[in-house]
Design a protein around this motif. Structure first.
Motif, PDB file in Angstrom:
ATOM      1  N   ALA A  32       0.854  -1.187   0.000  1.00  0.00           N
ATOM      2  CA  ALA A  32       0.000   0.000   0.000  1.00  0.00           C
ATOM      3  C   ALA A  32       0.886   1.232   0.000  1.00  0.00           C
ATOM      4  CB  ALA A  32      -0.920   0.000   1.215  1.00  0.00           C
ATOM      5  N   THR A  33       0.303   2.342  -0.432  1.00  0.00           N
ATOM      6  CA  THR A  33       1.053   3.609  -0.488  1.00  0.00           C
ATOM      7  C   THR A  33       0.276   4.689   0.236  1.00  0.00           C
ATOM      8  OG1 THR A  33       2.057   3.054  -2.628  1.00  0.00           O
ATOM      9  CG2 THR A  33       2.040   5.370  -1.996  1.00  0.00           C
ATOM     10  N   LEU A  34       0.945   5.397   1.108  1.00  0.00           N
ATOM     11  CA  LEU A  34       0.334   6.581   1.726  1.00  0.00           C
ATOM     12  C   LEU A  34       1.096   7.802   1.263  1.00  0.00           C
ATOM     13  CD1 LEU A  34       2.320   7.692   4.194  1.00  0.00           C
ATOM     14  CD2 LEU A  34       1.372   5.753   5.403  1.00  0.00           C
ATOM     15  N   ASP A  79      11.039  -1.182   8.801  1.00  0.00           N
ATOM     16  CA  ASP A  79      11.443  -2.167   7.789  1.00  0.00           C
ATOM     17  C   ASP A  79      10.329  -2.516   6.820  1.00  0.00           C
ATOM     18  OD1 ASP A  79      13.942  -2.255   8.916  1.00  0.00           O
ATOM     19  OD2 ASP A  79      13.525  -4.024  10.151  1.00  0.00           O
ATOM     20  N   ASN A  80       9.078  -2.315   7.225  1.00  0.00           N
ATOM     21  CA  ASN A  80       7.973  -2.669   6.323  1.00  0.00           C
ATOM     22  C   ASN A  80       7.823  -1.678   5.166  1.00  0.00           C
ATOM     23  OD1 ASN A  80       6.917  -0.817   8.491  1.00  0.00           O
ATOM     24  ND2 ASN A  80       5.063  -0.917   7.227  1.00  0.00           N
ATOM     25  N   VAL A  81       8.485  -0.508   5.266  1.00  0.00           N
ATOM     26  CA  VAL A  81       8.433   0.488   4.193  1.00  0.00           C
ATOM     27  C   VAL A  81       9.498   0.131   3.152  1.00  0.00           C
ATOM     28  CG1 VAL A  81       8.664   2.912   3.577  1.00  0.00           C
ATOM     29  CG2 VAL A  81       7.612   2.279   5.753  1.00  0.00           C
ATOM     30  N   ALA A  82       9.035  -0.229   1.967  1.00  0.00           N
ATOM     31  CA  ALA A  82       9.942  -0.693   0.919  1.00  0.00           C
ATOM     32  C   ALA A  82      10.431   0.425   0.011  1.00  0.00           C
ATOM     33  CB  ALA A  82       9.258  -1.773   0.079  1.00  0.00           C
ATOM     34  N   GLU A  83       9.638   1.485  -0.130  1.00  0.00           N
ATOM     35  CA  GLU A  83       9.998   2.525  -1.091  1.00  0.00           C
ATOM     36  C   GLU A  83       9.613   3.901  -0.564  1.00  0.00           C
ATOM     37  OE1 GLU A  83       9.175   3.773  -5.790  1.00  0.00           O
ATOM     38  OE2 GLU A  83       8.215   2.008  -4.910  1.00  0.00           O
ATOM     39  N   VAL A  84      10.505   4.857  -0.756  1.00  0.00           N
ATOM     40  CA  VAL A  84      10.276   6.251  -0.379  1.00  0.00           C
ATOM     41  C   VAL A  84      10.326   7.101  -1.638  1.00  0.00           C
ATOM     42  CG1 VAL A  84      11.161   8.246   0.883  1.00  0.00           C
ATOM     43  CG2 VAL A  84      11.276   5.961   1.916  1.00  0.00           C
ATOM     44  N   GLN A  85       9.306   7.929  -1.831  1.00  0.00           N
ATOM     45  CA  GLN A  85       9.287   8.882  -2.935  1.00  0.00           C
ATOM     46  C   GLN A  85       9.115  10.286  -2.376  1.00  0.00           C
ATOM     47  OE1 GLN A  85       9.768   8.490  -6.231  1.00  0.00           O
ATOM     48  NE2 GLN A  85      10.103   6.287  -6.023  1.00  0.00           N
ATOM     49  N   LEU A 135       5.114   6.928   0.867  1.00  0.00           N
ATOM     50  CA  LEU A 135       5.737   5.738   1.433  1.00  0.00           C
ATOM     51  C   LEU A 135       4.958   4.509   0.969  1.00  0.00           C
ATOM     52  CD1 LEU A 135       6.374   6.870   5.137  1.00  0.00           C
ATOM     53  CD2 LEU A 135       7.950   6.985   3.203  1.00  0.00           C
ATOM     54  N   THR A 136       5.657   3.530   0.422  1.00  0.00           N
ATOM     55  CA  THR A 136       5.031   2.299  -0.061  1.00  0.00           C
ATOM     56  C   THR A 136       5.598   1.118   0.714  1.00  0.00           C
ATOM     57  OG1 THR A 136       4.745   3.208  -2.285  1.00  0.00           O
ATOM     58  CG2 THR A 136       4.663   0.810  -2.063  1.00  0.00           C
ATOM     59  N   GLY A 137       4.702   0.234   1.171  1.00  0.00           N
ATOM     60  CA  GLY A 137       5.168  -0.930   1.922  1.00  0.00           C
ATOM     61  C   GLY A 137       4.036  -1.811   2.391  1.00  0.00           C
ATOM     62  N   GLU A 138       4.379  -2.809   3.177  1.00  0.00           N
ATOM     63  CA  GLU A 138       3.394  -3.713   3.764  1.00  0.00           C
ATOM     64  C   GLU A 138       2.727  -3.045   4.963  1.00  0.00           C
ATOM     65  OE1 GLU A 138       2.567  -6.445   2.390  1.00  0.00           O
ATOM     66  OE2 GLU A 138       4.211  -6.672   0.960  1.00  0.00           O
ATOM     67  N   LEU A 139       1.490  -3.441   5.240  1.00  0.00           N
ATOM     68  CA  LEU A 139       0.789  -2.912   6.403  1.00  0.00           C
ATOM     69  C   LEU A 139       1.354  -3.515   7.685  1.00  0.00           C
ATOM     70  CD1 LEU A 139      -2.908  -2.990   5.144  1.00  0.00           C
ATOM     71  CD2 LEU A 139      -1.235  -1.138   4.978  1.00  0.00           C
ATOM     72  N   ASP A 140       1.468  -2.695   8.720  1.00  0.00           N
ATOM     73  CA  ASP A 140       1.969  -3.188  10.005  1.00  0.00           C
ATOM     74  C   ASP A 140       0.825  -3.730  10.850  1.00  0.00           C
ATOM     75  OD1 ASP A 140       0.628  -0.978  11.001  1.00  0.00           O
ATOM     76  OD2 ASP A 140       2.442   0.178  11.459  1.00  0.00           O
ATOM     77  N   HIS A 141       1.073  -3.991  12.125  1.00  0.00           N
ATOM     78  CA  HIS A 141       0.053  -4.578  12.993  1.00  0.00           C
ATOM     79  C   HIS A 141      -1.125  -3.633  13.225  1.00  0.00           C
ATOM     80  CE1 HIS A 141       2.361  -2.092  15.826  1.00  0.00           C
ATOM     81  NE2 HIS A 141       1.312  -2.160  16.659  1.00  0.00           N
ATOM     82  N   GLN A 142      -0.933  -2.334  12.937  1.00  0.00           N
ATOM     83  CA  GLN A 142      -2.029  -1.372  13.072  1.00  0.00           C
ATOM     84  C   GLN A 142      -2.841  -1.227  11.788  1.00  0.00           C
ATOM     85  OE1 GLN A 142      -0.609   2.276  15.557  1.00  0.00           O
ATOM     86  NE2 GLN A 142       1.188   1.628  14.365  1.00  0.00           N
ATOM     87  N   GLY A 143      -2.405  -1.944  10.727  1.00  0.00           N
ATOM     88  CA  GLY A 143      -3.051  -1.785   9.425  1.00  0.00           C
ATOM     89  C   GLY A 143      -2.576  -0.547   8.693  1.00  0.00           C
ATOM     90  N   MET A 144      -1.369  -0.085   9.023  1.00  0.00           N
ATOM     91  CA  MET A 144      -0.816   1.128   8.429  1.00  0.00           C
ATOM     92  C   MET A 144       0.533   0.832   7.786  1.00  0.00           C
ATOM     93  SD  MET A 144      -1.351   3.815  11.564  1.00  0.00           S
ATOM     94  CE  MET A 144      -2.949   4.136  12.312  1.00  0.00           C
TER      95      MET A 144
END
Length: 303
Positions: free
Chosen positions: A2-4, A131-137, A34-43
């Motif tokens: 997901a991306t926020l 670590d769950n954030v894979a990409e920064v733009q 920020l693009t990455g997998e969701l954490d335990h909070q769903g974020m």
């Protein structure tokens, strides 16, 4: 994945050294994705932490600093204790500065540009996110002022409690000038041209004028809470004022100069310090029903 995104995460006000223009004041808005997998909070990452941690990280490294391309052939530098000494040779003359190390950002590469600063910030932020954030733009952009005039200026405020005391930081600023109640693009353009790529210095901080290879240069020097500051810069790229160079004083200076240059008229000046902030000043002959004022902040004039 997901991306926020966060638009207008911060505005960085800084100056940088340019191969042809010399010292240039700038203001860029920062947008973040920020693009990455969701954490335990769903974020991907908590918005609150982005505003506290990422904004602070960017501001600390860039805001109110002089950005210097560390690999440019035009640069000579040395360090002694906590002070950094730099010399920048360009077509109009020479810029020399001595200042505390934290007032300068030495950037990799031969030039400072949106592309180089974007890459620098993306690498900086990537190291700070989970670590769950894979990409920064990151996107850097100027304020869209349309066809309205603007100027780039640098300065230093030795009495300031914060980072404005650094002798070489700057802004990209718009200006609104009203002559007898009507906005005047003529006067706005005149002041934008007058302060194009300018260093605005305080007379009190001017130590003297010297010649480097037959070119006159002003030398400014002062001590502030963060340390000792010196700046040598070509006279042609300076504008001297009798006051400190706060935006309130600059707005008042512009209004006063306009009243002298166009006697018999009333002027109201909205001078910006970067994006979305500034000061208002009025000078000249009163308009009917209007109270003469000096300078005002916050965007409201006395009527």
């Amino acid at each position: 994945m997901a991306t926020l995104f966060v638009e207008n995460l911060t505005v960085v006000d800084f100056s940088y050294l340019h191969a042809k223009r010399g010292m240039v004041g700038e203001s860029w808005m920062v947008d973040l994705e920020l693009t990455g997998e969701l954490d335990h909070q769903g974020m991907v990452f908590d918005f609150g932490l982005i505003k506290k941690q990422i904004k602070k990280l960017i501001d600390t490294h860039v805001d109110h600093r002089l950005l210097v391309p560390a690999d440019s052939e035009q640069l000579t530098r040395s360090q002694r204790d906590d002070d950094l000494s730099i010399e920048w040779a360009y077509r109009a003359g020479t810029i020399r500065m001595v200042s505390p190390r934290e007032s300068v950002l030495l950037m990799p590469g031969p030039e400072v540009s949106k592309a180089s600063l974007t890459l620098y910030l993306m690498e900086l932020v990537q190291q700070a996110v989970p670590d769950n954030v894979a990409e920064v733009q990151i996107v850097l952009r100027e304020e869209d002022t349309g066809t309205a005039p603007f100027y780039h200026y640098s300065h230093g405020l030795k009495k300031h409690d914060g980072n404005c005391q650094r002798i070489a930081h700057g802004h990209r600023s718009g200006i609104h000038i009203f002559e007898n109640g009507r906005r005047s693009r003529y006067w706005e353009k005149m002041w934008a041209d007058r302060w194009e790529d300018i260093y605005i210095g305080t007379q009190e901080d001017l130590e003297g004028t010297y010649y480097i290879e037959e070119i006159p240069h002003h030398r400014f020097r002062y001590d502030a809470d963060q340390g000792h500051f010196e700046l040598v810069i070509p006279e042609d790229h300076c504008y001297l004022v009798d006051s400190d160079t706060t935006v309130e004083q600059l707005a008042s200076h512009i209004a006063g100069q306009l009243a002298v240059e166009a006697p018999g008229k009333h002027f109201r000046v909205r001078a910006f310090e970067g994006i979305g902030k500034g000061a208002i000043a009025e000078a000249g002959e009163n308009l009917p029903g209007r109270v003469q004022t000096g300078w005002l902040t916050g965007g409201v004039a006395s009527i």
